[in-house]
Design a protein around this motif. Structure first.
Motif, PDB file in Angstrom:
ATOM      1  N   UNK A  84       6.108  -2.966  -2.171  1.00 30.55           N
ATOM      2  CA  UNK A  84       7.253  -2.058  -2.034  1.00 30.55           C
ATOM      3  C   UNK A  84       7.537  -1.329  -3.340  1.00 30.55           C
ATOM      4  N   UNK A  85       7.958  -0.080  -3.237  1.00 33.09           N
ATOM      5  CA  UNK A  85       8.192   0.753  -4.418  1.00 33.09           C
ATOM      6  C   UNK A  85       9.538   1.454  -4.256  1.00 33.09           C
ATOM      7  N   UNK A  86      10.281   1.521  -5.348  1.00 32.20           N
ATOM      8  CA  UNK A  86      11.507   2.319  -5.405  1.00 32.20           C
ATOM      9  C   UNK A  86      11.558   2.983  -6.774  1.00 32.20           C
ATOM     10  N   UNK A 112      11.708   8.070  -4.588  1.00 24.79           N
ATOM     11  CA  UNK A 112      10.504   7.753  -3.823  1.00 24.79           C
ATOM     12  C   UNK A 112      10.589   6.303  -3.347  1.00 24.79           C
ATOM     13  N   UNK A 113      10.271   6.082  -2.091  1.00 28.88           N
ATOM     14  CA  UNK A 113      10.274   4.743  -1.506  1.00 28.88           C
ATOM     15  C   UNK A 113       8.930   4.467  -0.864  1.00 28.88           C
ATOM     16  N   UNK A 114       8.428   3.268  -1.085  1.00 33.61           N
ATOM     17  CA  UNK A 114       7.286   2.773  -0.316  1.00 33.61           C
ATOM     18  C   UNK A 114       7.793   1.582   0.476  1.00 33.61           C
ATOM     19  N   UNK A 434       3.824   9.261   6.011  1.00 29.66           N
ATOM     20  CA  UNK A 434       4.609   9.924   4.968  1.00 29.66           C
ATOM     21  C   UNK A 434       5.728  10.745   5.609  1.00 29.66           C
ATOM     22  N   UNK A 435       6.950  10.539   5.102  1.00 27.18           N
ATOM     23  CA  UNK A 435       8.118  11.227   5.657  1.00 27.18           C
ATOM     24  C   UNK A 435       9.051  11.621   4.523  1.00 27.18           C
ATOM     25  N   UNK A 436       9.860  12.627   4.809  1.00 26.21           N
ATOM     26  CA  UNK A 436      10.925  13.008   3.870  1.00 26.21           C
ATOM     27  C   UNK A 436      12.254  12.896   4.612  1.00 26.21           C
ATOM     28  N   UNK A 449      17.243  13.502  -1.507  1.00 27.13           N
ATOM     29  CA  UNK A 449      15.987  13.506  -0.763  1.00 27.13           C
ATOM     30  C   UNK A 449      15.192  12.244  -1.066  1.00 27.13           C
ATOM     31  N   UNK A 450      14.695  11.602  -0.015  1.00 29.50           N
ATOM     32  CA  UNK A 450      13.871  10.405  -0.157  1.00 29.50           C
ATOM     33  C   UNK A 450      12.446  10.717   0.303  1.00 29.50           C
TER      34      UNK A 450
END
Length: 799
Positions: A84-86, A112-114, A434-436, A449-450
Motif C-alpha cells: 500500500x502507498x500513500x 497518490x494512493x495504491x 488506475x482511477x482518479x 484529487x486522488x
C-alpha cells in the motif's frame, strides 16, 4: 555493583517481553497466512502475508510473512507482497484571499494512493473558510404584479446593499435578472397578452419567461440602475417560471459572468411557488428542458415556449456541478413549500422569510450568506468498488470523531479536519487498475484529487516450464510449478496434484477447495479453507494439531473426563446425571425444588443443587420477577390469609392444613406473628377485608430451610374508627383554633393603637405654633398709641 546487576536483569526481562510479544504477533500473522493455497487468497488473508513464487523453495507453506519466507530461503525477488502507498503530491497551506493570488481553502490538493484489496488507507483532509473570498451574488427577482412594491424597495436599498456586502467580504460583485412565466395560455390570458395587468386596471409590459438585466459587476450604481429600469409584468396564476429562469442563470456561465474561484450565490426573491417539470404540458410544451443556455444579445430567454420547465433533480444536479448556492427569499404564505423543496438539496440551498415589501432583504442576505459559509460538506465520485468513509469532530464540536462528511456552525477562520478512509472492496470487472477520484467541497471550487492505483491480483511474469524437475517434484511429478502454484497434468487435480480425476470424481481444484469450506447457510460458505486450521487434501480437511471437525472448525477438548462427559466441538457436554463446567456435579435437583414443587420455579435450571436463574428472575428458587408478583408470595397468600383470619377471630378455615402445606409434602408451614418485619427481607403483601368490613393490608416474609417453610407475619389489626371520639377531637381542635385566632386579632389591634398614640405624642412635643400657620384673620385691627407726639412730622393728628 548490586545496582548494576539489578539493572541488567531488568533490561533483560524488558527485552524478553518485547521479543516475546513480537514473536507472538509474528506467529499470529503466519497462522493466518500459512493455509492460503493461492497468491490471491494469500494477500487477502492479512496485509503482512506474502507469496513465494520461487521454484526451488522447499517449505510446504508458500504464504507466510516476508521475514519467514526469507528465513526459509525464498528468493526475495520471487516474493510478491502487499504494497500500500500513500504519497501527498501537492499540499499548499491554507490561506485567505489576496488580490495577487487565490485563496486556498482545502489541503492537500493532490495525493497518490495504491490500494490493496480489503485494506483501508486513511488520508487527512483539512478545510478552512477563507476571509475575503470572492462573492458573486446574482439577484433573481419575480417581477409579476404582486411584487411591484418589492422592486421599489430594492431600488431604495441599492446603496445599503453595497455596505452590507462590504461587511461580508471586500471582494464582491452583483448581477440582476427578473422572471415571470411562459407567455402562453393558460399561464396568461390571450386577450391580455400585450397588457397582462389589464385585470388590475393598470398598464405593464408583456409577460416574459426570464430576462437577464445585468451581468456580475462591482459597479454598484449599475446594479441600482438595472433594478430601476426593470419593468413589472404579470401572469394569470400565482405560480411562476422561477425554475426556467434559475436554470438559465446556472448554465449561462459566460453571459452571467460567474468566476471559477468565487462563492457563487443566487438569491431568488418571490411571493409565489414555481411551476415544475411536466406542467408545460398544460400549454402543449412537451420537450424536456435541455439544460442549455438560450439567451440572446438582449438577455432574453428565447426558448421559453420550446422547452418544458426543468425538474428539481435537474436543477439540483446542475447546482452541484457548477458549485452555485441558492437563497430562497420568500413570503410567509409560501415559506413552508420552499422549506420542503430546500430539504431535498439542503447542502446548497437556504430559505428565509421575506417581508411583504422586501424591507428586510439586506438582513436576509447577510443572515443567509453567513449561514452558507458556516457549513461545509464534501462529496466524491468514487466507483462502487472503492468505499470512502469520512470522519470528523468538526473542529472540536464533538468529543470524538463522528462518521459524517459535513459540519455546521463552522467559525470563520477555524480549521476543520476530515479523515477519509479509502478501501478497495473488490477488483473491477473491466480490469482497469488506475482511477482518479475527486473529493470536493459541495459549494466551492475547492477539491483534492486522488490518483488511485489498485494493486493487481498477483501478476506473474515468469514463462511456464512444464519440464522443470524441481517444479514437478513439488507437484508430485503429476504437474509443474508456475508462479508458486501447481498446474496439474491431465487426470490430476488438487493443491499439489495428488487427487486423481475420473468419471466418478470432481475435475477441478476449486471444487475440491469448496468441499473444504464450512457451510454458513443453505447458499453461502466460508471463505476460509479448513477454517484456516488445516490443509485441504482432495476435498477433505487434514487439521492442524489442536483442531478437529470436518472443517477443522473445532478445538480439541483438553480437560474433559471421558467417564463424565463427551467432547463436542471443543466443549465438554456432560453425560446424564452430571453437570457444571467440569461435569463434576451429580445431577440431583432436590435442593432446587421449591414449595411449589417446581424445579427453580420453571425459570432456570439446577446446577450443583443451586438454581441458575434465567434473566431477569431472582431468588433461591427463581421465584422473584422484578416486573410481576413474587411466585412464592402468591403461593403462601391463601395460608397467610387463613392464619390472620383465625387470629382475628373471624373463624377457622376448614382446609387450613391443606392450604398451609407444601405442594410436594404434607408438613405444615411454621408461622409466627411479630410486631415488626426486617425490611431487608423480600416482603409479601396480603390484602383482605377484616371483621369490621375494612380493607386491610398485611405484610409477611418467608424462609425455606431444609424444605421447611417458615412464615413471619406482621401482627396488626385494622380497627374501625371511633366516630364519637373523632367528632370530639375535631370540635376541640376547631375551638382551639378559633380562640387562638381571636387572641391574635385582638393583639394586632392593640399593637396598632399603641403605635399611633405614640406617634401623636411625639408630634405634640415637637409642635411650636399654637394656631394654624396658614390661617389669616379677615378683620383688620389698629391700636392707637398711648402717647402721641406733638410734632407734626411725627403725628399727622397734631395741630
Amino acid at each position: 555493583m548490586t545496582s548494576l546487576v539489578v539493572k541488567v536483569i531488568l533490561w533483560f526481562i524488558f527485552l524478553s517481553l518485547i521479543w516475546g510479544t513480537s514473536y507472538s504477533e509474528a506467529a499470529s500473522i503466519d497462522e493466518q497466512c500459512m493455509h492460503a493455497d493461492s497468491c490471491e487468497r494469500c494477500l487477502s488473508a492479512h496485509l503482512e502475508c506474502a507469496w513465494c513464487t520461487d521454484k526451488e523453495y522447499q517449505v510446504g507453506y508458500r504464504c507466510l510473512s516476508r521475514s519467514q519466507l526469507v528465513k526459509y530461503n525464498c528468493n526475495e525477488s520471487d516474493i510478491y507482497e502487499n504494497q500500500p502507498v500513500l504519497d501527498v503530491l501537492q499540499s499548499k497551506p491554507l490561506k485567505d484571499y489576496e488580490t495577487s493570488d487565490q485563496a486556498v481553502q482545502v489541503t492537500p490538493q493532490r495525493a497518490k494512493l495504491k490500494l490493496v484489496k480489503g485494506n483501508t488507507q486513511q488520508i487527512k483532509l483539512s478545510y478552512r473558510t477563507a476571509r475575503n473570498n470572492p462573492l458573486d451574488l446574482y439577484v433573481l427577482m419575480d417581477l409579476t404584479w404582486t411584487m411591484r412594491d418589492d422592486k421599489e424597495t430594492l431600488e431604495e436599498l441599492g446603496a445599503q446593499l453595497s455596505q452590507t456586502l462590504k461587511n461580508l467580504t471586500a471582494n464582491y460583485r452583483l448581477g440582476f435578472g427578473s422572471f415571470a412565466d411562459k407567455p402562453i395560455f393558460p399561464m396568461i390570458l390571450p386577450q391580455h397578452k400585450e397588457n397582462p395587468c389589464a385585470a388590475e386596471r393598470s398598464i405593464c409590459e408583456p409577460t416574459y419567461g426570464y430576462r437577464h438585466q445585468l451581468s456580475l459587476t462591482d459597479v454598484i450604481p449599475n446594479f441600482t440602475s438595472a433594478v430601476k429600469n426593470s419593468k413589472i409584468t404579470g401572469n394569470l396564476d400565482n405560480l411562476e417560471g422561477g425554475l426556467d429562469a434559475l436554470m438559465q442563470v446556472i448554465v449561462c456561465t459566460n453571459e452571467i459572468g460567474w468566476k471559477q474561484q468565487a462563492r457563487k450565490v443566487v438569491i431568488l426573491v418571490t411571493d409565489g411557488f414555481m411551476h415544475l417539470a411536466g406542467e408545460g404540458l398544460l400549454a402543449g410544451i412537451t420537450q424536456p428542458n435541455d439544460k442549455q443556455c438560450h439567451l440572446n444579445a438582449d438577455g432574453e430567454y428565447t426558448a421559453s415556449l420550446d422547452f418544458d420547465y426543468p425538474s428539481l433533480e435537474e436543477i439540483y444536479r446542475e447546482l452541484l456541478r457548477r458549485k452555485i448556492n441558492v437563497i430562497f427569499a420568500v413570503t410567509k404564505e409560501v415559506e413552508h413549500s420552499y422549506r420542503e423543496l430546500s430539504a431535498l438539496m439542503n447542502e446548497i440551498t437556504y430559505v428565509d422569510r421575506l417581508r411583504a415589501d422586501s424591507s428586510n432583504i439586506l438582513e436576509l442576505i447577510k443572515k443567509s450568506y453567513e449561514s452558507l459559509i458556516k457549513r461545509t460538506q464534501f462529496a466524491d465520485n468514487s466507483p462502487d468498488f472503492i468505499e470512502m468513509v469520512y470522519y470528523t469532530d468538526c473542529g472540536g464540536q464533538f468529543p470524538s470523531l463522528q462518521k459524517r462528511n459535513f459540519c455546521n456552525n463552522v467559525s470563520l477562520g477555524k480549521q476543520i479536519d476530515f479523515y477519509v478512509d479509502v478501501t478497495l472492496k473488490k477488483y473491477p470487472d473491466n480490469k482497469n487498475y488506475n482511477y482518479q477520484i475527486r473529493v470536493e467541497e459541495t459549494s466551492l471550487s475547492e477539491y483534492m484529487d486522488l490518483d488511485v492505483e489498485l494493486q493487481r491480483p498477483c501478476p506473474c511474469q515468469e514463462i511456464p516450464d512444464p519440464t522443470n524437475e524441481d517444479g514437478r517434484f513439488q507437484c508430485q511429478n503429476q504437474g509443474y510449478l508456475y508462479c508458486g502454484m501447481c498446474q496439474c497434468d491431465k487426470g490430476w487435480t488438487g493443491t499439489f496434484c495428488t487427487c486423481p480425476t475420473d468419471a466418478t470424481n470432481v475435475t477441478s481444484n476449486e471444487f475440491l477447495l469448496q468441499k473444504c469450506r464450512q457451510p454458513l447457510s443453505d447458499t453461502t460458505t466460508s471463505q476460509l479453507v479448513c477454517s484456516n486450521h488445516g490443509d485441504c487434501d482432495c476435498g477433505s480437511c487434514l487439521c492442524d494439531t489442536g483442531y478437529t471437525g470436518p472443517f477443522c472448525e473445532c478445538r480439541e477438548c483438553l480437560d474433559c473426563d471421558e467417564k463424565l462427559a463427551d467432547c463436542f466441538c471443543g466443549q465438554c457436554v456432560c453425560k446424564y446425571g452430571w453437570s457444571e463446567n467440569g461435569c463434576n456435579c451429580e445431577g440431583k435437583t432436590d435442593a432446587c425444588v421449591g414449595p411449589t414443587a417446581e424445579i427453580c420455579s420453571q425459570r432456570g435450571y439446577c446446577e450443583c443443587e443451586e438454581c441458575q436463574c434465567d434473566e431477569p428472575y431472582l431468588g433461591k428458587f427463581c421465584e422473584v420477577d422484578p416486573e410481576k408478583d413474587n411466585k412464592l408470595c402468591l403461593f403462601y397468600e391463601p395460608c397467610v390469609t387463613c392464619l390472620i383470619q383465625q387470629k382475628q377471630g373471624m373463624g377457622t378455615c376448614d382446609n387450613l392444613t391443606e392450604i398451609c402445606s407444601s405442594s410436594d409434602r404434607q408438613d405444615m408451614h411454621r408461622h409466627r406473628f411479630v410486631s415488626d418485619l426486617d425490611l431487608d427481607q423480600d416482603l409479601c403483601l396480603v390484602r383482605m377485608v377484616n371483621k369490621h368490613g375494612i380493607q386491610c393490608d398485611s405484610f409477611f416474609a418467608y424462609q425455606v430451610i431444609d424444605h421447611t417453610n417458615f412464615l413471619i407475619i406482621k401482627d396488626g389489626e385494622c380497627d374501625p374508627p371511633d366516630y364519637v371520639a373523632l367528632v370530639g377531637y375535631i370540635s376541640a381542635f376547631t375551638l382551639l383554633i378559633g380562640l387562638a385566632s381571636m387572641f391574635l386579632i385582638f393583639w394586632c389591634i392593640r399593637a396598632k393603637d399603641a403605635r399611633e398614640y405614640a406617634r401623636f405624642e411625639e408630634d405634640q412635643k415637637s409642635r411650636l405654633l399654637q394656631e394654624n400657620p396658614i390661617y389669616r384673620d379677615p378683620v383688620g385691627r389698629y391700636e392707637v398709641p398711648k402717647a402721641l407726639s406733638v410734632k407734626y412730622d411725627e403725628n399727622p393728628f397734631a395741630s
